[in-house]
Design a protein around this motif. Structure first.
Motif, PDB file in Angstrom:
ATOM      1  N   LEU A 121       0.865  -1.229  -0.037  1.00 37.19           N
ATOM      2  CA  LEU A 121       0.136   0.212  -0.062  1.00 37.19           C
ATOM      3  C   LEU A 121       0.707   1.334   0.071  1.00 37.19           C
ATOM      4  O   LEU A 121       1.473   1.728   1.035  1.00 37.19           O
ATOM      5  CB  LEU A 121      -0.988   0.158   1.290  1.00 37.19           C
ATOM      6  N   ALA A 122       0.974   1.959  -1.181  1.00 36.79           N
ATOM      7  CA  ALA A 122       1.846   2.961  -1.379  1.00 36.79           C
ATOM      8  C   ALA A 122       1.419   4.079  -0.481  1.00 36.79           C
ATOM      9  O   ALA A 122       2.132   4.990  -0.313  1.00 36.79           O
ATOM     10  CB  ALA A 122       1.647   3.419  -2.688  1.00 36.79           C
ATOM     11  N   ASP A 123       0.093   4.359  -0.150  1.00 31.39           N
ATOM     12  CA  ASP A 123      -0.448   5.634   0.547  1.00 31.39           C
ATOM     13  C   ASP A 123      -0.845   5.429   1.940  1.00 31.39           C
ATOM     14  O   ASP A 123      -1.393   6.233   2.600  1.00 31.39           O
ATOM     15  CB  ASP A 123      -1.536   6.123  -0.348  1.00 31.39           C
ATOM     16  N   ARG A 124      -0.215   4.304   2.633  1.00 31.17           N
ATOM     17  CA  ARG A 124      -0.718   4.083   3.932  1.00 31.17           C
ATOM     18  C   ARG A 124       0.727   3.404   4.681  1.00 31.17           C
ATOM     19  O   ARG A 124       1.559   3.062   4.134  1.00 31.17           O
ATOM     20  CB  ARG A 124      -1.618   2.724   4.111  1.00 31.17           C
ATOM     21  N   ALA A 125       0.768   3.857   5.823  1.00 32.08           N
ATOM     22  CA  ALA A 125       2.029   3.725   6.618  1.00 32.08           C
ATOM     23  C   ALA A 125       1.886   2.411   7.244  1.00 32.08           C
ATOM     24  O   ALA A 125       0.706   1.978   7.734  1.00 32.08           O
ATOM     25  CB  ALA A 125       2.086   4.787   7.766  1.00 32.08           C
ATOM     26  N   TYR A 126       3.082   1.797   7.345  1.00 30.70           N
ATOM     27  CA  TYR A 126       3.003   0.580   8.377  1.00 30.70           C
ATOM     28  C   TYR A 126       3.704   0.827   9.416  1.00 30.70           C
ATOM     29  O   TYR A 126       4.371   1.447   9.834  1.00 30.70           O
ATOM     30  CB  TYR A 126       3.924  -0.589   7.437  1.00 30.70           C
ATOM     31  N   ASP A 127       3.213  -0.321  10.475  1.00 33.33           N
ATOM     32  CA  ASP A 127       4.013  -0.386  11.955  1.00 33.33           C
ATOM     33  C   ASP A 127       5.162  -1.340  11.985  1.00 33.33           C
ATOM     34  O   ASP A 127       5.389  -1.838  10.997  1.00 33.33           O
ATOM     35  CB  ASP A 127       2.845  -0.481  13.150  1.00 33.33           C
ATOM     36  N   ALA A 128       5.575  -1.396  13.036  1.00 30.00           N
ATOM     37  CA  ALA A 128       6.851  -2.082  13.252  1.00 30.00           C
ATOM     38  C   ALA A 128       6.665  -3.674  12.824  1.00 30.00           C
ATOM     39  O   ALA A 128       7.528  -4.618  12.500  1.00 30.00           O
ATOM     40  CB  ALA A 128       7.790  -1.876  14.422  1.00 30.00           C
ATOM     41  N   LYS A 129       5.337  -4.108  12.995  1.00 30.87           N
ATOM     42  CA  LYS A 129       4.899  -5.472  12.876  1.00 30.87           C
ATOM     43  C   LYS A 129       4.258  -5.908  11.627  1.00 30.87           C
ATOM     44  O   LYS A 129       4.019  -6.901  11.242  1.00 30.87           O
ATOM     45  CB  LYS A 129       3.905  -5.799  13.909  1.00 30.87           C
ATOM     46  N   GLY A 130       4.700  -4.858  10.783  1.00 34.72           N
ATOM     47  CA  GLY A 130       4.156  -4.801   9.511  1.00 34.72           C
ATOM     48  C   GLY A 130       2.421  -4.676   9.054  1.00 34.72           C
ATOM     49  O   GLY A 130       1.962  -4.661   8.107  1.00 34.72           O
ATOM     50  N   ILE A 187       6.657   3.230  10.158  1.00 30.49           N
ATOM     51  CA  ILE A 187       6.439   4.510  10.637  1.00 30.49           C
ATOM     52  C   ILE A 187       7.480   4.867  11.867  1.00 30.49           C
ATOM     53  O   ILE A 187       7.729   6.073  12.169  1.00 30.49           O
ATOM     54  CB  ILE A 187       5.139   4.830  11.393  1.00 30.49           C
ATOM     55  N   ASP A 188       8.115   3.923  12.416  1.00 28.46           N
ATOM     56  CA  ASP A 188       9.203   4.107  13.558  1.00 28.46           C
ATOM     57  C   ASP A 188      10.392   3.950  13.148  1.00 28.46           C
ATOM     58  O   ASP A 188      11.354   4.228  13.811  1.00 28.46           O
ATOM     59  CB  ASP A 188       8.857   3.182  14.708  1.00 28.46           C
ATOM     60  N   GLY A 189      10.578   3.697  11.808  1.00 30.19           N
ATOM     61  CA  GLY A 189      11.980   3.708  11.094  1.00 30.19           C
ATOM     62  C   GLY A 189      12.411   2.207  10.956  1.00 30.19           C
ATOM     63  O   GLY A 189      13.416   2.007  10.169  1.00 30.19           O
ATOM     64  N   THR A 190      11.896   1.290  11.225  1.00 22.85           N
ATOM     65  CA  THR A 190      12.057  -0.142  11.077  1.00 22.85           C
ATOM     66  C   THR A 190      11.961  -0.454   9.632  1.00 22.85           C
ATOM     67  O   THR A 190      10.869  -0.086   8.946  1.00 22.85           O
ATOM     68  CB  THR A 190      11.409  -1.113  11.839  1.00 22.85           C
ATOM     69  N   ILE A 191      12.940  -1.173   9.286  1.00 26.26           N
ATOM     70  CA  ILE A 191      12.795  -1.592   7.967  1.00 26.26           C
ATOM     71  C   ILE A 191      12.195  -2.873   7.680  1.00 26.26           C
ATOM     72  O   ILE A 191      12.702  -3.801   8.423  1.00 26.26           O
ATOM     73  CB  ILE A 191      14.498  -1.594   7.079  1.00 26.26           C
ATOM     74  N   LEU A 192      11.105  -3.071   6.755  1.00 25.90           N
ATOM     75  CA  LEU A 192      10.497  -4.394   6.777  1.00 25.90           C
ATOM     76  C   LEU A 192      10.473  -4.978   5.623  1.00 25.90           C
ATOM     77  O   LEU A 192      10.531  -4.423   4.342  1.00 25.90           O
ATOM     78  CB  LEU A 192       8.913  -4.148   7.248  1.00 25.90           C
ATOM     79  N   ALA A 193      10.737  -6.375   5.192  1.00 20.97           N
ATOM     80  CA  ALA A 193      10.627  -7.060   4.017  1.00 20.97           C
ATOM     81  C   ALA A 193       9.283  -6.828   3.473  1.00 20.97           C
ATOM     82  O   ALA A 193       8.227  -6.673   4.217  1.00 20.97           O
ATOM     83  CB  ALA A 193      10.850  -8.252   4.050  1.00 20.97           C
ATOM     84  N   MET A 194       8.885  -6.459   2.075  1.00 23.20           N
ATOM     85  CA  MET A 194       7.555  -6.409   1.575  1.00 23.20           C
ATOM     86  C   MET A 194       7.657  -7.143   0.202  1.00 23.20           C
ATOM     87  O   MET A 194       7.635  -6.769  -0.768  1.00 23.20           O
ATOM     88  CB  MET A 194       7.340  -5.123   1.363  1.00 23.20           C
ATOM     89  N   PRO A 195       7.170  -8.797   0.344  1.00 18.70           N
ATOM     90  CA  PRO A 195       7.025  -9.535  -0.508  1.00 18.70           C
ATOM     91  C   PRO A 195       5.886  -9.459  -1.287  1.00 18.70           C
ATOM     92  O   PRO A 195       5.038 -10.164  -1.619  1.00 18.70           O
ATOM     93  CB  PRO A 195       7.368 -10.880   0.084  1.00 18.70           C
ATOM     94  N   ALA A 196       5.691  -8.230  -2.082  1.00 22.41           N
ATOM     95  CA  ALA A 196       4.665  -8.033  -2.873  1.00 22.41           C
ATOM     96  C   ALA A 196       4.824  -7.781  -4.232  1.00 22.41           C
ATOM     97  O   ALA A 196       5.983  -7.660  -4.843  1.00 22.41           O
ATOM     98  CB  ALA A 196       3.750  -6.736  -2.213  1.00 22.41           C
TER      99      ALA A 196
END
Length: 255
Positions: free
Chosen positions: A165-174, A208-217
């Motif tokens: 989702l390009a227009d929505r923020a994610y939290d540290a848990k994805g 949103i907190d700066g954590t880098i998450l894998a996004m297998p989309a």
């Protein structure tokens, strides 16, 4: 690399339109068409199907709860079988309209609260996915990675396509940051470009907190009701092209 760009469309009704669907249809490769409950109506659905056909865009069903006032974002106390029938009613309506126009519904994407209710209940998720498979086992289901809907779809033998989702923020848990909280919507051009570029080059997203998450989309969603959605879709499309990727509808990419 092939990437799908999709948007929820036809979410107005009667004379009311939520966004410029005609212009949006020229930017996306897949359209998630509202099926008459949270938005849309028979005439709007037919118009969306015809626009998609004209522009070579993949057609998907986007069912939601029967709550126009709340735009399908409020959870309502329906029993599991009631939700199943509501979903099938909407899916069947779009399949009939599309078939009458000589095209097929290729994918499926829950809207808002209906999807949230299904996604936290494995039993309900299995019920829904088995019902979809019984209607058309070729349908591709849009999912979030590692979700209950994704797991249930695979158990039902359905193909899936994960969304970013390009227009929505994610939290540290994805998980998506709840609408209404600060920073939940990502709308400014620089942020959207940076997020999409990171996703396309590294397959990651910054939470949103700066954590880098894998996004297998393999599909990027822009919500049509996000302010400036048409401009956002244009930005996303330009980044896809600049990366050397090509646009393709969901039905071509699912596994």
């Amino acid at each position: 690399m092939k990437i799908d760009l999709n948007s929820d469309m036809g979410e107005g009704f009667g004379p009311y339109r939520l966004c410029d669907d005609d212009a949006m249809m020229k930017l996306v490769s897949s359209a998630n068409i509202a099926c008459g409950f949270h938005g849309g109506d028979p005439d709007t659905m037919a118009r969306m199907v015809r626009l998609a056909k004209q522009n070579g865009v993949g057609i998907g069903a986007h069912p939601g709860l029967p709550d126009r006032t709340g735009f399908g974002r409020r959870e309502l106390p329906f029993q599991p079988d009631e939700l199943r029938q509501q979903m099938l009613y909407q899916l069947g309506a779009l399949i009939a309209i599309a078939k009458s126009e000589g095209v097929e519904v290729g994918h499926f994407s829950f809207h808002a609260a209906m999807g949230n209710m299904v996604n936290r209940d494995p039993v309900l998720a299995d019920m829904m996915m088995n019902a979809i498979s019984a209607v058309d086992p070729k349908l591709v289901v849009f999912v979030t990675p590692q979700s209950e809907i994704e797991k249930a779809a695979k158990r039902a033998g359905l193909k899936t396509l994960a969304l970013f989702l390009a227009d929505r923020a994610y939290d540290a848990k994805g998980n998506l940051v709840a609408r209404g909280l600060p920073g939940a919507l990502v709308k400014d051009e620089l942020s959207v470009r940076a997020r999409v570029r990171r996703f396309l080059t590294d397959g990651t997203v910054e939470a949103i907190d700066g954590t880098i998450l894998a996004m297998p989309a393999r599909s990027i969603l822009v919500h049509s009701d996000t302010p400036g959605s048409l401009e956002l879709a244009g930005i996303v499309r330009s980044e896809i092209i600049a990366s050397g990727a090509t646009l393709a509808p969901a039905a071509e990419l699912a596994s």
